[in-house]
Design an enzyme around this catalytic site. Structure first.
Site, PDB file in Angstrom:
ATOM      1  N   ASP A   1       0.880  -1.167   0.000  1.00  0.00           N
ATOM      2  CA  ASP A   1       0.000   0.000   0.000  1.00  0.00           C
ATOM      3  C   ASP A   1       0.914   1.213   0.000  1.00  0.00           C
ATOM      4  OD1 ASP A   1      -1.627   2.148   0.545  1.00  0.00           O
ATOM      5  OD2 ASP A   1      -2.373   1.408   2.469  1.00  0.00           O
ATOM      6  N   LYS A   7       2.531  11.077  -3.602  1.00  0.00           N
ATOM      7  CA  LYS A   7       1.566  10.297  -4.389  1.00  0.00           C
ATOM      8  C   LYS A   7       0.615  11.188  -5.189  1.00  0.00           C
ATOM      9  CE  LYS A   7      -1.857   6.619  -3.659  1.00  0.00           C
ATOM     10  NZ  LYS A   7      -2.366   5.705  -2.610  1.00  0.00           N
ATOM     11  N   GLU A  32      -7.415   0.334  -4.701  1.00  0.00           N
ATOM     12  CA  GLU A  32      -7.447   0.285  -3.230  1.00  0.00           C
ATOM     13  C   GLU A  32      -8.771  -0.259  -2.675  1.00  0.00           C
ATOM     14  OE1 GLU A  32      -6.100   4.217  -2.217  1.00  0.00           O
ATOM     15  OE2 GLU A  32      -4.082   3.736  -2.939  1.00  0.00           O
ATOM     16  N   ASP A  52     -13.001   5.548   2.530  1.00  0.00           N
ATOM     17  CA  ASP A  52     -11.569   5.586   2.860  1.00  0.00           C
ATOM     18  C   ASP A  52     -11.138   7.015   3.188  1.00  0.00           C
ATOM     19  OD1 ASP A  52      -8.797   5.535   2.957  1.00  0.00           O
ATOM     20  OD2 ASP A  52      -8.539   4.334   1.147  1.00  0.00           O
TER      21      ASP A  52
HETATM   22  P1  ADP Z   1      -3.115   7.318   3.634  1.00  0.00           P
HETATM   23  O1  ADP Z   1      -3.991   6.256   3.047  1.00  0.00           O
HETATM   24  O2  ADP Z   1      -3.485   8.697   3.189  1.00  0.00           O
HETATM   25  O3  ADP Z   1      -1.676   7.033   3.473  1.00  0.00           O
HETATM   26  P2  ADP Z   1      -3.758   6.358   6.348  1.00  0.00           P
HETATM   27  O4  ADP Z   1      -4.879   5.472   6.006  1.00  0.00           O
HETATM   28  O5  ADP Z   1      -2.520   5.743   6.874  1.00  0.00           O
HETATM   29  O6  ADP Z   1      -3.399   7.376   5.196  1.00  0.00           O
HETATM   30  O7  ADP Z   1      -4.312   7.413   7.411  1.00  0.00           O
HETATM   31  C1  ADP Z   1      -3.500   8.359   7.983  1.00  0.00           C
HETATM   32  C2  ADP Z   1      -4.356   9.305   8.811  1.00  0.00           C
HETATM   33  O8  ADP Z   1      -5.014   8.545   9.817  1.00  0.00           O
HETATM   34  C3  ADP Z   1      -3.561  10.378   9.503  1.00  0.00           C
HETATM   35  O9  ADP Z   1      -4.222  11.615   9.354  1.00  0.00           O
HETATM   36  C4  ADP Z   1      -3.590   9.941  10.958  1.00  0.00           C
HETATM   37  O10 ADP Z   1      -3.531  11.037  11.833  1.00  0.00           O
HETATM   38  C5  ADP Z   1      -4.924   9.249  11.031  1.00  0.00           C
HETATM   39  N1  ADP Z   1      -4.989   8.312  12.152  1.00  0.00           N
HETATM   40  C6  ADP Z   1      -4.215   7.236  12.369  1.00  0.00           C
HETATM   41  N2  ADP Z   1      -4.551   6.631  13.521  1.00  0.00           N
HETATM   42  C7  ADP Z   1      -5.573   7.352  14.041  1.00  0.00           C
HETATM   43  C8  ADP Z   1      -6.356   7.240  15.224  1.00  0.00           C
HETATM   44  N3  ADP Z   1      -6.128   6.281  16.114  1.00  0.00           N
HETATM   45  N4  ADP Z   1      -7.335   8.149  15.411  1.00  0.00           N
HETATM   46  C9  ADP Z   1      -7.552   9.133  14.519  1.00  0.00           C
HETATM   47  N5  ADP Z   1      -6.844   9.285  13.402  1.00  0.00           N
HETATM   48  C10 ADP Z   1      -5.864   8.409  13.161  1.00  0.00           C
HETATM   49 MG    MG Z   2      -4.708   4.739   2.052  1.00  0.00          MG
END
Ligand code: ADP
Ligand code: MG
Length: 602
Positions: free
Chosen positions: A7, A69, A167, A190
């Site tokens: 991912d 990205k 995704e 998502d």
């Molecule tokens: P991406 O797909 O954009 O790479 P992710 O799915 O990894 O991102 O999500 C990242 C986001 O999720 C960040 O903004 C992070 O702060 C938020 N995040 C991660 N864990 C938590 C949590 N426990 N509570 C709230 N937000 C969270």
């Molecule tokens: Mg993602």
């Protein structure tokens, strides 16, 4: 050979593989299964990837590249530069490049390749073996240029990208939805760090189709962090101008605190923010409640509503037609978001998987299916067996090979084997065997064309499989442009796992015999073409050859006839070659005569 699942996220990236039959995500040396998609380019030395890069952001924001990205496959004119703290330039064709301090620049795929390399190294260390094949996920709305750029990033990192997977499809795989044999419609919500994607999928007998997608590439957890940071700042300095107007280092400090508090408040209802030494001797402490964070986040989360409704509308579905709503992305860990989604879709959202790991998990599962290490799962968005038609001599002529992703399209040109033939029977076959008779017939169609000498007809045969697995066989007489269409429902992709396995193991068992039969048949077709041609030429100009040459040809002809009778592929190939060599002079004379005739005629 194991295939990695990756991912490659806007905010965070993860990698995994199937280990001893189980899909797992792999942790790096610090024990983290997820690394920030951040790269620090120091003034000297090698780039640094991940959490260590992010830590440099407070000191030198312009040297830390994040959210790369969003730039994949984009032209500079399509990008809002103010969203990026690092400088962007265009290449000769207008595509974005990231400028580095030293006057050099890198393409987004070169930067992404650094993340992929880091992930690859993590996986190799964890698995204890070199790995160079991968499945990488991309948003469903990524266009061809963005998908190609992702593939190039993989190649630059030393990975062969076997498949680019959407995704939401990967998420549905991780939730195990491909296993349900019946028909299901699902929404994948998502909400990540920087982007929001909503996808409506239809799964029919294991085949995934994206019905619609919508989203916002500038909407996510980062916006919530900004809102919380601004709140903390005004609580700390009520009489100052906004945080956005402070220096970059201070902004980043507050945002990091805000994000940490937000995450903590997904579990707890109150969190103490402690910021010692903000500036020299200035300290700040503040008890932040979930209620406050929810109030700040609410308007941001609300923005996803219209996008969801539009996606549903585009998919021509009503709310009550959705069988499942999947939560994906780190931000859906917030109780506020979970409640919001449940209210919006009027059904409990499925939270059975870790939302920030599902996409990577789906990529791993897809990799496992491709490499054959997850055998009990057959994902039917690929052709399980080869598809083709019977060609001269009863051979299988493959048009779409096994394991091709659908939708797919491929074609070939065929001609008449016999003079004065006025139609051709197209038998559509499925299977891995070399001879048509050993494969399964899915259907047949008679294609008429104008009679003429051998090899005069031009019949195009095109196979097209749509997202639903429906195979359409289009045949076209290219002289008259007359089309014949044969439609085959599902049978092309929907084959019982056991029958697929049986067909493959049979093809392996018979590989040797099948191959020699194919070689023999091909050689025999050649003999059947050669023998009458030689006879004809001898009758026409044989008297111009000397005795020795004539004899050599007759001997070679006899040898070919004998080899055909003996059924020996190698002997026949050899005999054909000898006859070919023996008739060199004859062919030359024939050519001279043809030229002389042509000149005499003019
Ligand atoms: P991406 O797909 O954009 O790479 P992710 O799915 O990894 O991102 O999500 C990242 C986001 O999720 C960040 O903004 C992070 O702060 C938020 N995040 C991660 N864990 C938590 C949590 N426990 N509570 C709230 N937000 C969270
Ligand atoms: Mg993602």
């Amino acid at each position: 050979m194991a295939i990695l699942g990756i991912d490659l996220g806007t905010t965070n990236s993860l990698i995994g593989a199937v280990d001893s039959g189980f899909p797992i995500l792999l942790a790096n040396a610090e024990g983290h299964r997820s690394i920030p998609s951040a790269i620090h380019f120091p003034e000297s030395g090698d780039p640094i990837v991940g959490a260590a890069a992010l830590r440099q952001r407070a000191l030198s924001p312009e040297r830390v590249v994040t959210s790369v990205k969003r730039l994949m496959g984009k032209r500079l004119s399509e990008v809002e530069q103010e969203h990026y703290p690092y400088p962007l330039v265009a290449d000769d064709e207008g595509f974005v490049r990231i400028a580095l301090g030293d006057g050099g620049s890198l393409s987004p795929e070169e930067v992404s390749a650094l993340i992929l390399k880091e992930l690859k190294a993590t996986a190799e260390a964890a698995m204890g073996t070199p790995m160079d094949q991968a499945v990488i996920t991309v948003p469903a709305y990524f266009n061809d240029a963005q998908r190609q750029a992702t593939k190039r990033a993989g190649a630059l990192a030393g990975l062969t990208v076997d498949r680019i997977v959407n995704e939401p499809t990967a998420a549905a795989l991780a939730f195990g939805l491909h296993k349900s044999k019946d028909h299901a419609r699902i929404a994948v919500y998502d909400l990540g760090g920087g982007t929001f994607d909503i996808s409506i999928l239809e799964i029919r007998e294991g085949v995934f189709q994206v019905l619609s997608t919508n989203g916002d590439t500038y909407l996510g957890g980062d916006d919530i962090d900004h809102a919380i940071a601004e709140h903390l700042w005004t609580t700390y300095q009520p009489n100052q101008s906004s945080l956005a107007e402070q220096d970059a280092t201070l902004q980043i400090k507050f945002r990091e605190e805000a994000e940490a508090a937000k995450k903590a408040l997904s579990e707890a209802t109150e969190h103490l923010v402690r910021m010692p030494f903000i500036k020299k001797d200035k300290h700040f402490e503040h008890a932040l409640t979930r209620e406050t964070v929810d109030r700040l986040a609410r308007p941001i989360v609300d923005r996803t509503k219209a996008l969801c409704l539009r996606a549903l509308h585009d998919a021509k579905l009503d709310l009550d037609q959705l069988d499942e709503v999947l939560l994906v992305g780190g931000s859906t860990r917030m109780p506020l978001v979970r409640q919001f989604v449940t209210d919006l879709f009027q059904q409990e959202a499925n939270t059975s998987q870790h939302p920030d790991e599902t996409v990577a998990m789906g990529a791993v599962i897809q990799g496992g299916i491709l490499s054959g290490s997850l055998r009990n799962l057959v994902l039917l968005d690929v052709t399980p067996l080869s598809l083709g038609i019977e060609s001269f001599g009863g051979l299988m002529n493959v048009i779409i090979p096994r394991n091709t992703t659908i939708p797919a399209k491929a074609g070939e040109m065929f001609t008449n084997a016999m003079p004065d033939q006025s139609s051709m029977l197209v038998r559509v076959l499925q299977g891995e065997r070399e001879m048509a008779r050993d494969n399964w017939e899915l259907g047949q169609v008679e294609v008429p064309f104008e009679a003429g000498p051998k090899g005069s007809a031009r019949i195009g045969v095109q196979f097209q499989i749509d997202e639903n697995g429906i195979l359409e066989v289009l045949t076209r007489d290219t002289k008259t442009n007359k089309d014949t269409v044969l439609e085959i429902k599902h049978a092309a992709v929907d084959v019982d796992d056991k029958r697929v396995e049986a067909m493959i193991s049979e093809s392996v068992d018979h590989a040797f015999d099948d191959m020699s039969e194919r070689v023999f048949t091909e050689a025999k077709l050649k003999s059947e073409e050669l023998l009458p041609a030689v006879d004809q030429a001898l009758a026409l100009i044989g008297d111009q050859l000397d005795y020795g040459e004539r004899h050599a040809i007759l001997d070679a002809t006899a040898a070919v006839k004998q080899a055909v009778a003996s059924n020996d592929a190698n002997q026949l190939k050899q005999a054909n070659t000898t006859l070919d060599d023996a008739t060199q002079q004859l062919a030359a004379l024939l050519m001279q005569k043809a030229l002389a005739d042509a000149n005499a005629g003019t």
